[in-house]
Write a protein that holds these residues in place. Structure first.
Motif, mmCIF file in Angstrom:
data_model
loop_
_atom_site.group_PDB
_atom_site.id
_atom_site.type_symbol
_atom_site.label_atom_id
_atom_site.label_comp_id
_atom_site.label_asym_id
_atom_site.label_seq_id
_atom_site.Cartn_x
_atom_site.Cartn_y
_atom_site.Cartn_z
ATOM 1 N N UNK A 13 44.468 -53.143 18.147
ATOM 2 C CA UNK A 13 44.667 -53.903 19.156
ATOM 3 C C UNK A 13 44.133 -54.012 20.431
ATOM 4 N N UNK A 73 49.337 -52.187 14.297
ATOM 5 C CA UNK A 73 47.860 -52.362 14.936
ATOM 6 C C UNK A 73 47.706 -51.607 16.202
ATOM 7 N N UNK A 74 48.629 -51.380 17.218
ATOM 8 C CA UNK A 74 48.950 -50.440 18.166
ATOM 9 C C UNK A 74 48.663 -49.194 17.833
ATOM 10 N N UNK A 75 48.984 -48.749 16.573
ATOM 11 C CA UNK A 75 48.858 -47.479 16.444
ATOM 12 C C UNK A 75 47.774 -46.983 15.261
ATOM 13 N N UNK A 76 47.176 -48.203 14.814
ATOM 14 C CA UNK A 76 45.810 -47.955 13.859
ATOM 15 C C UNK A 76 44.611 -47.764 14.618
ATOM 16 N N UNK A 77 43.883 -46.770 14.196
ATOM 17 C CA UNK A 77 42.742 -46.539 14.912
ATOM 18 C C UNK A 77 41.779 -47.338 14.602
ATOM 19 N N UNK A 78 40.850 -47.722 15.780
ATOM 20 C CA UNK A 78 39.822 -48.863 15.742
ATOM 21 C C UNK A 78 38.727 -48.263 16.045
ATOM 22 N N UNK A 79 37.771 -47.477 15.001
ATOM 23 C CA UNK A 79 36.668 -46.457 15.183
ATOM 24 C C UNK A 79 35.516 -47.234 15.747
ATOM 25 N N UNK A 80 34.929 -46.629 16.415
ATOM 26 C CA UNK A 80 33.586 -47.009 17.043
ATOM 27 C C UNK A 80 32.570 -47.048 15.979
ATOM 28 N N UNK A 81 31.907 -48.295 15.547
ATOM 29 C CA UNK A 81 31.324 -48.253 14.399
ATOM 30 C C UNK A 81 29.659 -48.598 14.911
ATOM 31 N N UNK A 85 35.475 -41.605 20.740
ATOM 32 C CA UNK A 85 34.165 -42.045 20.088
ATOM 33 C C UNK A 85 33.641 -42.928 20.781
#
Lengths: 232, 493
Positions: free
Chosen positions: B225, A121-129, B241
């Motif tokens: 995370x 998870x520390x390398x998966x993007x969490x895009x602004x939704x 973003x």
């Protein structure tokens, strides 16, 4: 964007794995969303891969990024398509764009190597939704002038009493003038019904003019109201 | 020794494992997490619904104000400050803790309020695992204390930066400047403000105390995370973003019905903002990088390039309590169009006023005694590199020698298709002319950074005072500056 989220789910089907076997050359397309259209390219030994950049205006290239091979295409905006040498040895060959190495990376997998594990998870993007903001201004911009009503000026011992109504919270100024010159000024702040008394030294017998004005916090001023009064 | 940079995500291993032990996969869904982190204090269904809302939803949080640093002691006209450059955890996304690097472990770092004529010594201790240093951006500072990219503090070492504060009041900032990695060190949090005040400003009776607000704008992206996500883009520069103001996602700010002094700093890596308030409401600009303008300038749209500062007086007396006014970024994409929101509440006073008329008189400059032209271009040979006048940064080479006390005309010419905010260390300049049109009245004061637009040529007149020594000038789009878009200047006595 969508490609990166698909990777986060870790499903092989969403990764857009290239079909090996019959194809001798596989095409990988770079784009200005700064990703490749495939991050995992499976080929058989002896196949080649071609990277293309149709429709891009940012500067890109493609080059090797793992120790088991060497390849580098020239930088360009748009970049020229580039075809690798045939991949003879089974293994995993990482490639990147030099200008955007953090998002434009991928692996050519020759033979039967297992797929690389999904990133943590520390390398998966969490895009602004968040959705569009909507109104840029709600509420009211105060451009209304305060209104003065029921302005009454009465003679009192030694001075004048002014009573008035003001339509909104404002700073009310009462000026007493004699022969055009202001001799006394008094302020009060409030809303609704207000009473002020102007008295003291300097108000001798004679004819005076009393001018009343209100200014609200936003700086809008009412029209002036005046009355004449004779002091004894 | 050149230890490679590592992002502060490695701090994850030192976080409280028990608090976050419900597993990495559960972090993808934020429902269970926040309750655990806050000790399950949320008991209402509305509260639980709020926690399930996206952490990126705007206007959920009041804008934080960075603390003001107190001196550790004052001695004979000098204030001594003490700071650690270290890792920390910041509360940026609701429900997450984000590893950062920060001055005293916070993002933005503590604000230093200094006074003209009263020197400051800032003792910086580098507790990171790699080199760092500190540059006071916009300050008149002796070369050895300016944070030259090659003057670094080794891990574990300290350095006393000496700031004479012998210049007019201005909104400065301090940040890391170790060579080649500013794109990452600033992104991960090594940014703070430094407000220099003087008597002239005090005479103008501008808003003070809680009505004088530093606002640090920076765009970031995130990982699942909650850690910061950096993606290098040497061509365009990094674009995130999500807009953070003082380290909070698109926050709100309660304002009374009075005049506020909003000090904006663009601390983004490479993003240019164009600020607009509500339905195009007037903002009065009173200062730029180098301090007060000669006269205040009323504006409805304010462009702000990386590293520039702009100080705007906004009169909230014209709005009724309950109004909500959004500060927009006209050059943003879908999620970076809103910067913050002002919520007007009851309460007001009439002490502060918007100055009209002359606020200061800018010094008359000596005539320039040399002219240089620098082309800004992208080099695409075996490696990608941005260059000034066909050269990249070489610390052993001096690219221009200027005489102390003189001025010169420097023309930055930009045939590329990217904005280059060009910044000069240690000295200030005035913008003389630009090919895109008339120099805006708000750009006619002292500046230290100017955004050279694509296809434009800008001529500036730097004044080489007050110290001799080696300084650098560079593009402050950090990805460009790191990939060599920097030259070296020597001021000779």
């Amino acid at each position: 964007m969508r490609g990166r989220i698909a990777l986060a789910l870790g499903s092989a089907a969403a990764l857009g794995v290239a079909a090996p076997a019959s194809a001798a050359t596989v095409e990988v397309k770079g784009n200005d969303a700064l990703t490749w259209d495939k991050q995992e390219v499976r080929v058989a030994a002896g196949d080649t891969v071609t990277w293309t950049f149709a429709g891009t205006v940012q500067a890109h290239n493609v080059q090797s990024d793992s120790p088991n091979w060497t390849m580098q295409s020239p930088l360009g905006a748009p970049a020229v398509p580039w075809t690798s040498e045939p991949f003879a040895t089974p293994g995993t060959y990482r490639f990147i764009c030099q200008v955007h190495p953090d998002t434009m990376w991928g692996n050519v997998i020759v033979g039967d190597a297992p797929p690389p594990p999904p990133p943590p998870p520390g390398q998966q993007p969490f895009p602004n939704d968040s959705p569009d903001v909507g109104d840029v201004e709600t509420g009211a911009f105060d451009a209304t002038r305060p209104q003065l009503r029921d302005v009454r000026v009465r003679r009192r011992a030694g001075g004048a009493r002014v009573s008035l109504r003001v339509s909104e919270r404002a700073r009310v100024t009462v000026r007493v003038l004699r022969k055009g010159r202001t001799v006394k000024t008094k302020h009060a702040s409030g809303a609704g019904r207000l009473r002020l008394t102007v008295a003291g030294k300097g108000l001798r017998a004679g004819r005076y003019r009393v001018v009343v004005r209100a200014v609200d916090l936003a700086g809008n001023a009412s029209s002036a109201r005046s009355a004449r009064i004779t002091l004894r | 020794m050149n230890v490679p940079f590592r992002p502060p995500a490695d701090a994850w291993s030192r976080r409280d494992i028990l608090r976050n032990s419900f597993g990495a996969a559960a972090l993808v869904c934020t429902v269970a997490g926040p309750g655990k982190l806050r000790g399950d204090t949320i008991t209402t269904s509305a509260g639980r619904r709020a926690m399930q809302a996206s952490p990126f939803r705007p206007f959920q949080r009041d804008v934080p104000i960075a603390p003001v640093l107190s001196p550790v002691h004052r001695q004979r006209g000098v204030d001594v400050y003490d700071l650690d450059i270290r890792e920390g955890l910041a509360d940026i996304l609701p429900g997450f803790q984000t590893p950062i690097y920060g001055y005293d472990g916070i993002y933005p770092g503590p604000t230093i309020r200094a006074r003209k004529g009263r020197a400051a010594i800032v003792r910086q201790h580098n507790t990171l695992s790699f080199d760092s240093n500190v540059h006071l951006h916009g300050g008149h500072v002796p070369a050895a204390h300016d944070g030259h990219p090659m003057d670094v503090i080794a891990p574990g070492a300290s350095f006393d930066y000496s700031y004479p504060n012998d210049q007019d009041a201005a909104f400065l900032w301090y940040h890391d400047h170790a060579h080649g990695r500013t794109a990452r060190t600033l992104y991960y949090g090594l940014v703070a403000t430094y407000i220099l005040e003087d008597d002239r400003e005090a005479e103008l009776d501008l808003p003070r105390d809680e009505y004088d607000v530093p606002l640090v704008l920076a765009d970031h992206s995130f990982n699942r995370d909650g850690s910061l996500r950096y993606a290098e883009n040497v061509d365009l520069g990094f674009r995130g973003d999500t807009i953070l103001v003082n380290g909070a996602v698109t926050p709100r700010m309660r304002v009374e019905q009075r005049i506020y002094r909003l000090r904006f700093l663009n601390a983004s890596n490479a993003r240019t903002y164009e600020l607009r308030l509500g339905d195009g409401r007037t903002m009065t600009q009173v200062a730029s990088d180098g301090g007060l303008l000669e006269r205040p300038v009323d504006r409805t749209r304010v462009p702000l390039h990386p590293a520039e500062r702009v100080e705007l007086l906004v009169d909230f007396r014209k709005f009724r309590p309950g109004s909500e006014i959004v500060l927009q970024n006209l050059q943003g994409e879908a999620t970076t169009k809103a910067v913050m929101r002002f919520d007007v509440v009851r309460g007001g006073a009439e002490e502060a006023r918007i100055p009209r008329g002359r606020m200061r008189t800018l010094e008359r400059l000596p005539d320039p005694n040399a002219t240089y032209r620098w082309d800004l271009s992208l080099f695409t040979g075996t490696s990608v590199q941005w260059q000034v006048a066909g050269r990249g940064f070489d610390p052993t080479r001096v690219d221009v020698r200027s005489r102390l006390g003189t001025t010169e005309l420097w023309q930055w010419s930009n045939p590329s298709n990217r904005v280059h905010p060009m910044h000069l260390h240690g000295m200030l300049f005035r913008i003389v002319e630009r090919s895109s049109g008339v120099v805006h009245p708000a750009d006619r004061g002292w500046k230290d950074t100017v955004g050279v637009l694509p296809g434009e040529s800008v001529t500036v007149q730097p004044w080489f005072v007050p110290y001799a020594g080696r300084y650098v000038f560079h593009c402050h789009a950090l990805e460009h500056g790191d990939k060599a878009m920097m030259l070296q200047l020597e001021v000779v006595a």
